[in-house]
Design a protein around this motif. Structure first.
Motif, PDB file in Angstrom:
ATOM      1  N   THR A  54      39.716  47.901  42.398  1.00  0.00           N
ATOM      2  CA  THR A  54      39.570  46.658  41.636  1.00  0.00           C
ATOM      3  C   THR A  54      40.826  45.823  41.836  1.00  0.00           C
ATOM      4  O   THR A  54      41.916  46.361  42.052  1.00  0.00           O
ATOM      5  CB  THR A  54      39.365  46.910  40.128  1.00  0.00           C
ATOM      6  OG1 THR A  54      40.479  47.643  39.619  1.00  0.00           O
ATOM      7  CG2 THR A  54      38.078  47.675  39.871  1.00  0.00           C
ATOM      8  N   TYR A  55      40.650  44.515  41.780  1.00  0.00           N
ATOM      9  CA  TYR A  55      41.797  43.620  41.883  1.00  0.00           C
ATOM     10  C   TYR A  55      41.459  42.331  41.146  1.00  0.00           C
ATOM     11  O   TYR A  55      40.301  42.069  40.803  1.00  0.00           O
ATOM     12  CB  TYR A  55      42.164  43.351  43.343  1.00  0.00           C
ATOM     13  CG  TYR A  55      41.051  42.801  44.205  1.00  0.00           C
ATOM     14  CD1 TYR A  55      40.813  41.430  44.312  1.00  0.00           C
ATOM     15  CD2 TYR A  55      40.228  43.673  44.941  1.00  0.00           C
ATOM     16  CE1 TYR A  55      39.796  40.935  45.120  1.00  0.00           C
ATOM     17  CE2 TYR A  55      39.207  43.177  45.745  1.00  0.00           C
ATOM     18  CZ  TYR A  55      38.999  41.805  45.833  1.00  0.00           C
ATOM     19  OH  TYR A  55      37.988  41.311  46.626  1.00  0.00           O
ATOM     20  N   LYS A  56      42.475  41.526  40.905  1.00  0.00           N
ATOM     21  CA  LYS A  56      42.302  40.279  40.176  1.00  0.00           C
ATOM     22  C   LYS A  56      42.108  39.112  41.140  1.00  0.00           C
ATOM     23  O   LYS A  56      42.789  39.002  42.154  1.00  0.00           O
ATOM     24  CB  LYS A  56      43.521  39.991  39.307  1.00  0.00           C
ATOM     25  CG  LYS A  56      43.709  40.933  38.128  1.00  0.00           C
ATOM     26  CD  LYS A  56      42.751  40.619  36.986  1.00  0.00           C
ATOM     27  CE  LYS A  56      43.089  41.446  35.742  1.00  0.00           C
ATOM     28  NZ  LYS A  56      42.166  41.161  34.624  1.00  0.00           N
ATOM     29  N   LEU A  57      41.185  38.224  40.808  1.00  0.00           N
ATOM     30  CA  LEU A  57      40.989  36.972  41.527  1.00  0.00           C
ATOM     31  C   LEU A  57      40.750  35.887  40.491  1.00  0.00           C
ATOM     32  O   LEU A  57      39.755  35.936  39.767  1.00  0.00           O
ATOM     33  CB  LEU A  57      39.806  37.076  42.491  1.00  0.00           C
ATOM     34  CG  LEU A  57      39.495  35.821  43.301  1.00  0.00           C
ATOM     35  CD1 LEU A  57      40.647  35.476  44.240  1.00  0.00           C
ATOM     36  CD2 LEU A  57      38.191  35.971  44.087  1.00  0.00           C
ATOM     37  N   ASN A  58      41.669  34.959  40.392  1.00  0.00           N
ATOM     38  CA  ASN A  58      41.570  33.899  39.384  1.00  0.00           C
ATOM     39  C   ASN A  58      41.398  34.460  37.971  1.00  0.00           C
ATOM     40  O   ASN A  58      40.639  33.931  37.162  1.00  0.00           O
ATOM     41  CB  ASN A  58      40.415  32.953  39.725  1.00  0.00           C
ATOM     42  CG  ASN A  58      40.570  32.307  41.091  1.00  0.00           C
ATOM     43  OD1 ASN A  58      41.663  31.896  41.466  1.00  0.00           O
ATOM     44  ND2 ASN A  58      39.483  32.238  41.845  1.00  0.00           N
ATOM     45  N   GLY A  59      42.094  35.557  37.721  1.00  0.00           N
ATOM     46  CA  GLY A  59      42.057  36.187  36.407  1.00  0.00           C
ATOM     47  C   GLY A  59      40.851  37.055  36.141  1.00  0.00           C
ATOM     48  O   GLY A  59      40.719  37.629  35.056  1.00  0.00           O
ATOM     49  N   ILE A  60      39.968  37.198  37.131  1.00  0.00           N
ATOM     50  CA  ILE A  60      38.739  37.990  36.983  1.00  0.00           C
ATOM     51  C   ILE A  60      38.885  39.311  37.723  1.00  0.00           C
ATOM     52  O   ILE A  60      39.424  39.352  38.834  1.00  0.00           O
ATOM     53  CB  ILE A  60      37.535  37.200  37.527  1.00  0.00           C
ATOM     54  CG1 ILE A  60      37.260  35.975  36.648  1.00  0.00           C
ATOM     55  CG2 ILE A  60      36.285  38.071  37.617  1.00  0.00           C
ATOM     56  CD1 ILE A  60      36.207  35.050  37.195  1.00  0.00           C
ATOM     57  N   ASP A  61      38.410  40.389  37.117  1.00  0.00           N
ATOM     58  CA  ASP A  61      38.420  41.698  37.774  1.00  0.00           C
ATOM     59  C   ASP A  61      37.314  41.746  38.828  1.00  0.00           C
ATOM     60  O   ASP A  61      36.135  41.548  38.510  1.00  0.00           O
ATOM     61  CB  ASP A  61      38.199  42.821  36.761  1.00  0.00           C
ATOM     62  CG  ASP A  61      39.393  43.021  35.853  1.00  0.00           C
ATOM     63  OD1 ASP A  61      40.533  42.920  36.337  1.00  0.00           O
ATOM     64  OD2 ASP A  61      39.187  43.273  34.649  1.00  0.00           O
ATOM     65  N   ILE A  62      37.700  42.024  40.063  1.00  0.00           N
ATOM     66  CA  ILE A  62      36.754  42.140  41.171  1.00  0.00           C
ATOM     67  C   ILE A  62      36.594  43.613  41.542  1.00  0.00           C
ATOM     68  O   ILE A  62      37.585  44.326  41.733  1.00  0.00           O
ATOM     69  CB  ILE A  62      37.230  41.350  42.406  1.00  0.00           C
ATOM     70  CG1 ILE A  62      37.398  39.868  42.050  1.00  0.00           C
ATOM     71  CG2 ILE A  62      36.257  41.534  43.562  1.00  0.00           C
ATOM     72  CD1 ILE A  62      36.140  39.157  41.630  1.00  0.00           C
ATOM     73  N   ALA A  63      35.349  44.067  41.623  1.00  0.00           N
ATOM     74  CA  ALA A  63      35.047  45.448  42.006  1.00  0.00           C
ATOM     75  C   ALA A  63      34.682  45.482  43.486  1.00  0.00           C
ATOM     76  O   ALA A  63      33.830  44.709  43.936  1.00  0.00           O
ATOM     77  CB  ALA A  63      33.891  45.989  41.168  1.00  0.00           C
ATOM     78  N   ALA A  64      35.313  46.369  44.224  1.00  0.00           N
ATOM     79  CA  ALA A  64      35.101  46.423  45.669  1.00  0.00           C
ATOM     80  C   ALA A  64      35.126  47.855  46.159  1.00  0.00           C
ATOM     81  O   ALA A  64      35.636  48.763  45.482  1.00  0.00           O
ATOM     82  CB  ALA A  64      36.174  45.605  46.393  1.00  0.00           C
ATOM     83  N   ASN A  65      34.559  48.064  47.335  1.00  0.00           N
ATOM     84  CA  ASN A  65      34.677  49.326  48.049  1.00  0.00           C
ATOM     85  C   ASN A  65      35.372  49.066  49.377  1.00  0.00           C
ATOM     86  O   ASN A  65      35.009  48.140  50.102  1.00  0.00           O
ATOM     87  CB  ASN A  65      33.305  49.942  48.322  1.00  0.00           C
ATOM     88  CG  ASN A  65      32.662  50.507  47.064  1.00  0.00           C
ATOM     89  OD1 ASN A  65      33.347  50.993  46.171  1.00  0.00           O
ATOM     90  ND2 ASN A  65      31.344  50.443  46.987  1.00  0.00           N
ATOM     91  N   ILE A  66      36.368  49.891  49.670  1.00  0.00           N
ATOM     92  CA  ILE A  66      37.027  49.850  50.970  1.00  0.00           C
ATOM     93  C   ILE A  66      36.607  51.085  51.743  1.00  0.00           C
ATOM     94  O   ILE A  66      36.579  52.195  51.208  1.00  0.00           O
ATOM     95  CB  ILE A  66      38.554  49.792  50.823  1.00  0.00           C
ATOM     96  CG1 ILE A  66      38.960  48.430  50.260  1.00  0.00           C
ATOM     97  CG2 ILE A  66      39.252  50.054  52.151  1.00  0.00           C
ATOM     98  CD1 ILE A  66      40.438  48.256  50.039  1.00  0.00           C
TER      99      ILE A  66
END
Length: 357
Positions: A54-66
């Motif tokens: 997870t990481y922040k983008l414009n203050g929003i938590d983004i869920a991702a898979n690497i």
């Protein structure tokens, strides 16, 4: 049949199409909630691994898979590919499949849920605005280029369906992407504005008024009006006349269903969608460009419209999957294998990548 007509006229969502696979309920539960065939079930040393982040983008938590290649060594430098998912889709479906397959070819890949959608944060839910979707792609580039072992100078991007349209726009300005590709590109703005296959040209102003009314309702009462469809019967699927929507309903609601995937979106999003177009300013793309599309895809006209406009691409190719419909390119092995083979050759050539041993 009337209900189906309403769904198609309002939703205009790039959907994925499947024929003849096992129904989702029969698919074994995956620990990472991946719903595509051949998905990783566990991380094994020396093989392709998956890393939920997870990481922040414009203050929003983004869920991702690497996804990392077999034998991944953070002491080395690997090329990377950002994968943008279809409209209504999530990272566990076709975006994950292509991310995993490209990792098998030696790339570090990332597939993230769009902000306001899937497992990512953002309110109101199911907001679907082009500026947000484009920034999602920039955000994936931000994160993956700082990931241990990634060579930031060798970054590619693949956009699928609606993610393909947003990828074209993101790549026009973001020159971190050294190679740009799309699969079954869907121009969300054109379809929301004109209707699928230009079927709603006479109702543009009426639909803009509905979007305006929805925005007004949000401002005055906070109540969100949604467009789209939350569920559909087998009979309604069978009566749907277009391949895109019939096969898409089957893919998203039956064979590759995921609880985070939905075809609801805020009606007010149409204010942004209907005034946007993926195929404008295509001359700003000066990177190598590959656009993959099925010969039988009823969405092929969108790729046909955009491709000639990329007049300044360093190189460009339209690769046609003979016999494939739009949705079949998401899952059907014979088409996925051909697409992945072409993508691998394309990225190997343009990201100066050595073939994995």
């Amino acid at each position: 049949m009337k209900r189906i007509g309403l769904i198609i006229s309002i939703t205009m969502t790039a959907i994925t199409i499947v024929n003849g696979q096992a129904v989702q309920k029969d698919r074994p539960r995956n620990p990472y909630s991946l719903v595509y065939d051949g998905a990783i079930n566990e991380n094994v040393k020396g093989k392709v691994n998956i890393h939920p982040v997870t990481y922040k983008l414009n203050g929003i938590d983004i869920a991702a898979n690497i996804y990392t290649p077999a034998g991944y060594d953070v002491g080395k430098k690997y090329p990377a590919v950002v994968v943008a998912h279809p409209n209504g889709g999530v990272k566990e479906q076709t975006a994950g499949l292509y991310a995993q397959r490209l990792a098998e070819a030696g790339y570090v890949t990332i597939a993230a849920d769009a902000a306001y959608q899937g497992a990512s944060g953002g309110e109101p839910r199911h907001t679907d605005k082009p500026a947000y979707r484009i920034d999602d792609i920039h955000g994936m580039a931000d994160f993956i280029t700082t990931y241990a072992g990634v060579d930031a100078t060798r970054l590619g991007v693949l956009g699928i369906c609606g993610g393909g349209g947003y990828t074209l726009k993101a790549a026009q300005s973001d020159k971190r992407f050294k190679a740009v590709s799309t699969l079954s590109m869907f121009n969300s703005g054109e379809v929301r504005r004109n209707g699928f296959q230009n079927s709603q040209l006479t109702t543009i102003q009426e639909r803009l008024q509905k979007a305006s009314d929805a925005r007004a309702q949000e401002a005055t009462s906070g109540k969100i009006m949604y467009a789209g469809v939350a569920s559909i019967t087998d009979e309604e699927i069978a009566k749907t006349t277009t391949d895109l929507y019939r096969e898409g309903y089957q893919y998203y609601y039956r064979t590759h269903a995921h609880p985070n995937s939905t075809f609801l979106y805020t009606m007010s999003s149409l204010l942004d969608l209907m005034t946007w177009d993926a195929a404008t300013n295509m001359d700003l793309i000066n990177q190598p460009l590959l656009m993959i599309v099925g010969s039988k895809a009823d969405t092929k006209y969108m790729t046909d419209e955009a491709f000639p406009k990329a007049t300044n691409a360093k190189s460009k190719e339209m690769f046609v999957l003979d016999g494939a419909t739009h949705i079949q390119s998401y899952w059907k092995p014979e088409y996925v294998n051909k697409a992945v083979g072409k993508l691998t050759d394309f990225f190997n050539k343009n990201l100066n990548t050595e073939q994995p041993e």
